[in-house]
Scaffold this active site. Structure first.
Site, short mmCIF file in Angstrom:
data_model
loop_
_atom_site.label_atom_id
_atom_site.label_comp_id
_atom_site.label_asym_id
_atom_site.label_seq_id
_atom_site.Cartn_x
_atom_site.Cartn_y
_atom_site.Cartn_z
N TYR A 91 40.53 32.36 -7.62
CA TYR A 91 41.43 32.39 -6.48
C TYR A 91 41.00 31.39 -5.40
O TYR A 91 41.46 31.47 -4.27
CB TYR A 91 41.52 33.80 -5.90
CG TYR A 91 42.10 34.79 -6.90
CD1 TYR A 91 43.47 34.82 -7.15
CD2 TYR A 91 41.29 35.66 -7.61
CE1 TYR A 91 44.01 35.71 -8.07
CE2 TYR A 91 41.82 36.55 -8.53
CZ TYR A 91 43.18 36.56 -8.76
OH TYR A 91 43.72 37.44 -9.68
N ASP A 150 35.77 43.66 -11.21
CA ASP A 150 35.10 43.20 -12.44
C ASP A 150 33.90 42.32 -12.17
O ASP A 150 32.84 42.55 -12.74
CB ASP A 150 36.11 42.55 -13.38
CG ASP A 150 36.86 43.61 -14.17
OD1 ASP A 150 36.22 44.32 -14.96
OD2 ASP A 150 38.07 43.77 -13.97
N HIS A 390 38.90 29.48 -14.91
CA HIS A 390 40.22 29.99 -15.28
C HIS A 390 41.02 30.31 -14.04
O HIS A 390 40.48 30.44 -12.94
CB HIS A 390 40.11 31.20 -16.19
CG HIS A 390 39.71 32.47 -15.47
ND1 HIS A 390 38.47 32.67 -14.97
CD2 HIS A 390 40.42 33.57 -15.16
CE1 HIS A 390 38.40 33.85 -14.40
NE2 HIS A 390 39.57 34.42 -14.49
N TYR A 472 50.74 38.96 -6.81
CA TYR A 472 50.14 39.71 -5.70
C TYR A 472 49.00 38.97 -5.03
O TYR A 472 48.58 39.35 -3.94
CB TYR A 472 49.66 41.08 -6.19
CG TYR A 472 48.23 41.13 -6.68
CD1 TYR A 472 47.87 40.64 -7.93
CD2 TYR A 472 47.22 41.68 -5.89
CE1 TYR A 472 46.57 40.68 -8.37
CE2 TYR A 472 45.91 41.72 -6.32
CZ TYR A 472 45.58 41.22 -7.57
OH TYR A 472 44.29 41.25 -8.00
N ARG A 473 48.51 37.91 -5.65
CA ARG A 473 47.29 37.26 -5.15
C ARG A 473 47.26 35.87 -5.76
O ARG A 473 47.53 35.72 -6.95
CB ARG A 473 46.11 38.08 -5.64
CG ARG A 473 44.74 37.65 -5.21
CD ARG A 473 43.77 38.64 -5.80
NE ARG A 473 42.41 38.44 -5.41
CZ ARG A 473 41.39 39.15 -5.89
NH1 ARG A 473 41.61 40.10 -6.76
NH2 ARG A 473 40.17 38.91 -5.48
#
Lengths: 527, 150
Positions: A91, A150, A390, A472-473
């Site tokens: 992100y 995670d 990723h 959502y993000r």
């Protein structure tokens, strides 16, 4: 060293000198090799001219230092990009949204200020990671769990503010929902506390989140309106035990009653765990038969998919439930669930492990999925092996089997059309009453491949939005794209965000561009 | 006694001395230079050198969650993730020709350790000076190369 856009070298040098006077010169990073450690390790723009990079970094160690740094930045109009642990990989990590920003690195604000076992909460600073809180609890023998995402090296505050989630039970696993009370530094350096924290003699800052008046904590999540320097979190009392129940369904359409029943049980509080829904036929590598199904306009009928799965001896759906609490209670919950699911023909219901707590260190090391027991881990990174990183496109899907089927096919078809491998592709009910159907995109060192992935990410955002499944993000490189899909009434929501930005941060120094919120002076260039 | 140990001790005394419900307040236990916590790290009494001891603490705090050992008979979870991605990656890369556990290696060049920590490699990200300070990194190098000097 390159100054932020629009800031003269002389002014920038003066600001850095004043930062150093506040935090100590060893905590202002301007050498290229130090600033490079703030790059996004999983950047989809890696080594390209548009890669988002910082001009410098400053790392205060106290709230007072944060206030002073912000006042200096505000004086010189220096853009600051705030990170807590900087581990929001996939992100954006520790790199700014707006290239040339000075990263305000809060990793050194790492105090666990209070942990209450009796009332099950913690008050922490932004640099405190899930590993830190877990170790603190374990070191002190407290009967508490902290729900962890995670990757456990992230910040409790950073993860909650980005709407991250973990995998134990509600309300703890929705990390923003499990927060109670904030301390925030505004762009002018002023500090305030939300909820009961605004009461100078507060005894319930971490127990009653509303205080009096508007509840404004939400405007500091996924935003750039203030810098959160303390945050309270509700912790979960250590349960007596955890019981696992495994469920397998044979057919394509079984997911409809499966999710309908599990949703009802979730809303009733009987199922309270995170529900992962995996489909071996959808998750298996693409072969000719699967490609032929995905090439059909409807993505293949139920009968065709059932035939595909049967020929490969695959169950169509698989999930695991976890029940946390006293053994007599969780056994009764699982028995009730089994009774409800018995209406699904040929459903396989299997009693899994019953684990009692606390665990010894040896038991902790042997746990198959630490995160579901509130044990921080980095095991999730084994899924990235062989790549340089990723991206996760994370659409929110309705809590229904029909929606899940539609989304599985829509996204699988999109990857098929693009000629790209579909990664992840499983559903998780991280947040209450919805699924995230993760769509993973693998990054490499190859600019051309990464360009393909960026194009695919944007296509997934568009595809999802067209069907009402908002992302959502978002990764920092796609925040504008995602926010542009939340466009009801001519982007009225974004205009409200901008009005708040103009009021609280008129010079636009705090994290410009985060979640599509640009300062007035930069708005035209990014609209 | 280091600053970090003093803080741990203060915390323990504060907790032990509390009455009523367990409740702890803490400054954590903070490295003099960077932000890693010494909580949960027990001393290795076989290590006499203070720099190497500090390097071991950096390893435990910053590296072990990926590069630690794991039980080989561990049951796989639903998502079949490897518990130690760093160790597993090196197992696959070297196929037993050198130990997959960094702490058992005797061939790591100091420059390589420094480079990987500051630049990352593959899916391993780089570490910032606020996570592993330059002094901590030097100590880590000393720890991971200690067997080469015997």
């Amino acid at each position: 060293m390159k100054a932020p856009p629009g800031i003269s070298e002389a002014m920038f040098s003066e600001a850095l000198r004043r930062f150093a006077a506040v935090v100590g010169k060893q905590w202002v990073f301007t050498r290229a090799e130090d600033v490079a450690t703030y790059r996004d390790a999983y950047s989809p723009l890696k080594n390209e001219p548009d890669e988002k990079v910082a001009s410098a970094a400053v790392a205060p160690s106290s709230v007072e230092e944060v206030q002073q740094v912000v006042r200096i930045a505000n004086h010189y109009s220096i853009p600051l990009y705030t990170i807590s642990c900087g581990r929001n990989l996939a992100y954006g990590g520790s790199a700014p949204v707006y290239s040339g920003s000075v990263v305000l690195d809060l990793k050194r604000l790492n105090r666990i200020i209070e942990v209450s076992e009796e009332n099950a909460y913690a008050l922490v600073e932004p640099g405190v990671s899930y590993f830190d809180v877990y170790r603190f609890i374990r070191e002190h023998g407290m009967k508490l769990w902290v729900d962890v995402p995670d990757p456990g090296w992230g910040s409790l505050i950073g993860n909650a503010l980005d709407h991250g989630a973990g995998r134990t039970q509600l309300p703890y696993r929705d990390h923003f929902d499990a927060h109670c009370g904030m301390e925030v530094v505004l762009a002018n350096g002023e500090i305030f506390r939300t909820g009961m924290g605004a009461l100078p003699t507060a005894k319930t800052w971490q127990q009653f989140r509303y205080g009096a008046g508007p509840f404004i904590d939400g405007i500091f999540s996924q935003s750039n309106l203030g810098i959160v320097t303390k945050m309270g979190f509700w912790l979960m009392p250590e349960p007596e035990a955890c019981l696992v129940g495994s469920i397998r369904c044979r057919r394509h359409d079984d997911v409809k009653p499966l999710v309908r029943i599990l949703a009802n049980l979730t809303y009733s509080g009987i199922v309270n765990c995170q529900i992962p829904i995996l489909s071996p036929p959808f998750l298996s590598p693409l072969d000719d038969a699967k490609a032929a199904l995905l090439d059909k306009p409807d993505g293949g009928s139920a009968e065709q998919w059932d035939s595909y799965a049967a020929s490969r001896h695959m169950h169509f759906w698989q999930t695991e439930l976890r029940f946390y609490g006293p053994v007599s209670v969780i056994e009764a919950q699982w028995n009730h669930v089994k009774g409800r699911l018995a209406e699904i023909r040929d459903v396989q219901l299997e009693d899994g492990d019953l684990m009692r707590f606390p665990l010894t260190d040896e038991q902790v090391d042997a746990v198959a999925e630490p995160v579901v027991l509130g044990i921080p881990s980095l095991a999730v990174f084994s899924s990235v092996r062989g790549n340089s990183g990723h991206l996760d496109a994370s659409p929110i899907i309705p809590f229904s089997g029909e929606a899940l089927l539609e989304a599985q096919k829509v996204f699988a078809q999109a990857f098929r059309r693009a000629g790209l491998p579909q990664k992840l592709g499983f559903a998780m009910s991280y947040h209450w009453r919805s699924f995230i159907l993760f769509q993973g995109l693998w990054l490499t060192e190859d600019a051309q491949e990464n360009a393909l992935m960026r194009g695919m990410y944007r296509q997934l955002i568009k595809l999802a939005a067209e069907r009402g499944w908002g992302i959502y993000r978002a990764h920092a490189a796609f925040m504008d794209d995602v926010m542009s899909t939340y466009s009801f009434n001519d982007n009225a929501l974004l205009r409200v965000h901008e009005a708040l930005k103009d009021a609280l941060d008129p010079k636009g120094i705090l994290s410009p561009g985060r979640y599509g919120i640009w300062p007035r002076k930069m708005r035209r260039a990014h609209s | 006694m280091s600053t970090g140990r003093v803080l741990v001790l203060i915390t323990i005394i504060a907790v032990a001395g509390a009455t009523g419900a367990p409740r702890a307040s803490a400054d954590s236990a903070i490295s003099p230079d960077s932000s890693w916590s010494r909580l949960g790290i027990t001393a290795d009494t076989t290590i006499q050198d203070a720099t190497i001891a500090r390097g071991r603490e950096v390893f435990i705090s910053r590296c072990q969650a990926c590069h630690g050992d794991y039980p080989k008979d561990r049951k796989p979870g639903l998502f079949r993730l490897d518990p130690m991605p760093g160790t597993r990656a090196l197992e696959l890369r070297y196929k037993g020709t050198v130990p997959a556990l960094l702490e058992q290696r005797t061939d790591l060049p100091p420059e390589l350790i420094t480079h990987v920590v500051r630049h990352g490699i593959g899916s391993m990200p780089m570490f910032r000076p606020t996570e592993v300070s330059d002094e901590d990194l030097k100590a880590l190098v000393q720890y991971l190369t200690r067997k080469q000097r015997r």
